[in-house]
Each structure stands twice: as structure tokens, then as C-alpha cells.
Design a protein around this motif. Sequence first.
Motif, mmCIF file in Angstrom:
data_model
loop_
_atom_site.group_PDB
_atom_site.id
_atom_site.type_symbol
_atom_site.label_atom_id
_atom_site.label_comp_id
_atom_site.label_asym_id
_atom_site.label_seq_id
_atom_site.Cartn_x
_atom_site.Cartn_y
_atom_site.Cartn_z
ATOM 1 N N MET A 1 29.404 -29.830 -14.751
ATOM 2 C CA MET A 1 28.029 -29.607 -14.326
ATOM 3 C C MET A 1 27.416 -30.937 -13.853
ATOM 4 O O MET A 1 27.656 -31.982 -14.445
ATOM 5 C CB MET A 1 27.242 -29.046 -15.521
ATOM 6 C CG MET A 1 25.877 -28.526 -15.174
ATOM 7 S SD MET A 1 24.576 -29.683 -15.614
ATOM 8 C CE MET A 1 24.424 -29.449 -17.377
ATOM 9 N N ILE A 2 26.670 -30.851 -12.760
ATOM 10 C CA ILE A 2 26.023 -32.044 -12.222
ATOM 11 C C ILE A 2 24.556 -32.029 -12.612
ATOM 12 O O ILE A 2 23.862 -31.025 -12.425
ATOM 13 C CB ILE A 2 26.174 -32.101 -10.691
ATOM 14 C CG1 ILE A 2 27.639 -32.345 -10.325
ATOM 15 C CG2 ILE A 2 25.291 -33.193 -10.075
ATOM 16 C CD1 ILE A 2 27.975 -32.121 -8.889
ATOM 17 N N LEU A 3 24.105 -33.125 -13.177
ATOM 18 C CA LEU A 3 22.693 -33.274 -13.536
ATOM 19 C C LEU A 3 22.016 -34.126 -12.480
ATOM 20 O O LEU A 3 22.444 -35.268 -12.236
ATOM 21 C CB LEU A 3 22.560 -33.931 -14.911
ATOM 22 C CG LEU A 3 21.124 -34.302 -15.316
ATOM 23 C CD1 LEU A 3 20.253 -33.060 -15.504
ATOM 24 C CD2 LEU A 3 21.145 -35.150 -16.600
ATOM 25 N N ILE A 4 20.988 -33.571 -11.852
ATOM 26 C CA ILE A 4 20.192 -34.337 -10.893
ATOM 27 C C ILE A 4 18.886 -34.718 -11.569
ATOM 28 O O ILE A 4 18.152 -33.846 -12.046
ATOM 29 C CB ILE A 4 19.880 -33.511 -9.629
ATOM 30 C CG1 ILE A 4 21.176 -33.062 -8.935
ATOM 31 C CG2 ILE A 4 19.017 -34.316 -8.652
ATOM 32 C CD1 ILE A 4 20.937 -32.106 -7.761
ATOM 33 N N HIS B 1 29.234 -35.968 -0.498
ATOM 34 C CA HIS B 1 30.581 -36.468 -0.228
ATOM 35 C C HIS B 1 31.138 -37.180 -1.472
ATOM 36 O O HIS B 1 32.260 -36.935 -1.904
ATOM 37 C CB HIS B 1 30.523 -37.414 0.967
ATOM 38 C CG HIS B 1 31.841 -37.988 1.339
ATOM 39 N ND1 HIS B 1 32.804 -37.259 1.982
ATOM 40 C CD2 HIS B 1 32.368 -39.218 1.121
ATOM 41 C CE1 HIS B 1 33.863 -38.012 2.156
ATOM 42 N NE2 HIS B 1 33.632 -39.217 1.642
ATOM 43 N N ARG B 2 30.309 -38.023 -2.023
ATOM 44 C CA ARG B 2 30.741 -38.809 -3.195
ATOM 45 C C ARG B 2 31.007 -37.901 -4.395
ATOM 46 O O ARG B 2 31.958 -38.104 -5.149
ATOM 47 C CB ARG B 2 29.663 -39.846 -3.535
ATOM 48 C CG ARG B 2 30.102 -40.894 -4.513
ATOM 49 C CD ARG B 2 31.131 -41.819 -3.878
ATOM 50 N NE ARG B 2 31.643 -42.775 -4.863
ATOM 51 C CZ ARG B 2 32.676 -42.568 -5.657
ATOM 52 N NH1 ARG B 2 33.339 -41.412 -5.597
ATOM 53 N NH2 ARG B 2 33.084 -43.493 -6.524
ATOM 54 N N LEU B 3 30.182 -36.894 -4.558
ATOM 55 C CA LEU B 3 30.368 -35.964 -5.680
ATOM 56 C C LEU B 3 31.624 -35.136 -5.472
ATOM 57 O O LEU B 3 32.369 -34.863 -6.417
ATOM 58 C CB LEU B 3 29.155 -35.033 -5.818
ATOM 59 C CG LEU B 3 27.879 -35.694 -6.309
ATOM 60 C CD1 LEU B 3 26.690 -34.768 -6.118
ATOM 61 C CD2 LEU B 3 28.016 -36.103 -7.775
ATOM 62 N N ALA C 1 21.936 -28.617 -1.065
ATOM 63 C CA ALA C 1 23.243 -28.905 -0.465
ATOM 64 C C ALA C 1 24.384 -28.540 -1.418
ATOM 65 O O ALA C 1 25.498 -28.248 -0.985
ATOM 66 C CB ALA C 1 23.322 -30.380 -0.077
ATOM 67 N N LEU C 2 24.090 -28.551 -2.710
ATOM 68 C CA LEU C 2 25.108 -28.161 -3.705
ATOM 69 C C LEU C 2 25.025 -26.666 -4.001
ATOM 70 O O LEU C 2 25.616 -26.191 -4.976
ATOM 71 C CB LEU C 2 24.905 -28.953 -5.006
ATOM 72 C CG LEU C 2 25.109 -30.469 -4.924
ATOM 73 C CD1 LEU C 2 24.729 -31.142 -6.242
ATOM 74 C CD2 LEU C 2 26.557 -30.803 -4.554
#
Length: 233
Positions: A1-4, A225-227, A17-18
Motif C-alpha cells: 500500500m502506498i501512503l501519500i 514512474h519511480r513508484l 494517477a494511481l
Amino acid sequence: MILILGGTGEARALAAALDGRCVTSLAGAVSNPRLPVGEVRIGGFGGVEGLAEYLSGVDAVVDATHPFAQQISANAAAACERTGTPLLRLERPGFTPRPGWIWVDDLSAAAAHTHGQRAFLTTGRQGLEAFAPIHDAWFLIRCVDPPGDPLPRHHELILDRGPYSVESERALMERHNITMLVTKDSGGAMTQAKLDAAGERTVVVVRRPPRPGVETVTSVEAAVHRLGYRRGV
Ligand code: NAP
């Protein structure tokens, strides 16, 4: 999971975008925030300790907070280091400097330039007490939510949220006989119009504060891109 870590247009654009496959965290600082797509959590974590705890189950953190939000970025750097969580900083570029702009390090230094002026303050509701001791100036203060006290003695308050057009910014400044614009070096298209509208008026720009040395990208595309690269690792 990505936390923004959010609260900015970039954070909302990244969540979009995600495809909302992320959790965006908001401070809860404004009463009616623009919400991103995907899951949203609101409120502080409880310092480095609380954030580090929250990071169990988080694959990567993107610190997309505002360039002037210092504390949360420092906390993110410390909590990610402690937990070994990858951290990426997404930060929009600052304004392209123009000749004649007066650059200062903080709001107190900006306030020192306002004597005798009719100054348009667009620096947000935090830190306005720096202008309270200035009695020989008039201030047009614009922020999203009401600021706390103390405010300068001679002022008018506008509660409003952008984006603004160059035409409306010019009309506002003309209507109030503004002689000086005070802004943070926030950067971004949303806040550009006032600079274009300022014309010959004096412009005072507060420099960005120093930040932790974290890998930084300046666009949502670069962050995605980096993610993607990280996800494949
Ligand atoms: P700050 O001084 O860096 O942070 C103060 C505390 O607020 C942090 O220690 C943290 O509490 C909490 N916090 C801040 N951002 C958070 C987030 N995204 N999610 C969860 N908790 C958060 O921040 P600030 O300057 O008050 O800004 C608050 C928010 O408004 C930020 O998210 C920022 O992106 C947005 N914003 C700020 C500005 C500005 O000029 N400063 C302008 C536009 C938008 P805990 O320690 O309890 O975790």
C-alpha cells in the motif's frame, strides 16, 4: 500500500494517477478539504512515533505535502528511516524568479517590508501574527479558512479558494489600491495568476524552508514512474 501525505494539488493528481490505489493522509487543517480519489484518512499521526506505527503495512510513502509544511516532512523522513520504508518527496518547482522581486527568509522579514504599503497577503492563515505589529500599513488578507489572532490592526479579510484568473486578480488588486504583493514561493499554476497580475507592484517572496535530504521528484509522472520501479523491486 502506498501512503501519500497530501493536502496539495500534486497529492490529488498522484492519487488519481494511481487510480486511487493508495491512501492519502490529510492533516484536517481546513474545514472543507478537496478530497482525492481512493482511501483518505484525516488527522495527525501523533508525531514520528505515531507515523512509524502507522507505516507497518505501508510499502512506500510519498511526501506530497506543501513546500512550507516542514514538520510533517521531517516526521516522515524520521519515521521512514526508522522503519526502513521507502520515501519519495513530490514537490512542485518554485516560481520562476522575476527581476525586482524581494526574497526573504520568513514572514517576519516579509512584514518588515510592508511599512506604508497597501499589501495583499496571500501567505495562508498561519503565521499572520508576524504582520500584527505593523500599524502603518493596510492589509488585504486572503485565506481559505479564518486565521487566528492577532491580525494587523488595519486589514480586510477575504475567505476564498483558488484557482484565480489573472483578470480577477488584477481587478482585486486595483479595487483595493494594492501596492505590494506578499507570497510564499509555493510554486504551481494555481497560484501563478497573482504574480502575472501584480504588474509594477512590489512583490515580496518568502523562500522555501530547508528540508530533509530525501529523493525528490517534481512531477506526478516522475513519481508514478519511480513508484512503479519500486513496486517491481
Ligand atoms: P506541518 O506544520 O508540517 O505539520 C504539523 C502537524 O500536522 C504534523 O506534525 C502532523 O501531525 C500534522 N500533519 C501535517 N500534514 C499532515 C498530513 N498530510 N497527514 C496527517 N497529518 C499531517 O503542516 P502545516 O504547514 O500545518 O500543513 C498542514 C497540511 O496543509 C499539510 O498536509 C500541507 O500539505 C497542507 N498545506 C500547507 C500549506 C502551508 O503553507 N504550510 C499550504 C497548503 C497546504 P502529527 O505530528 O500528529 O502527525
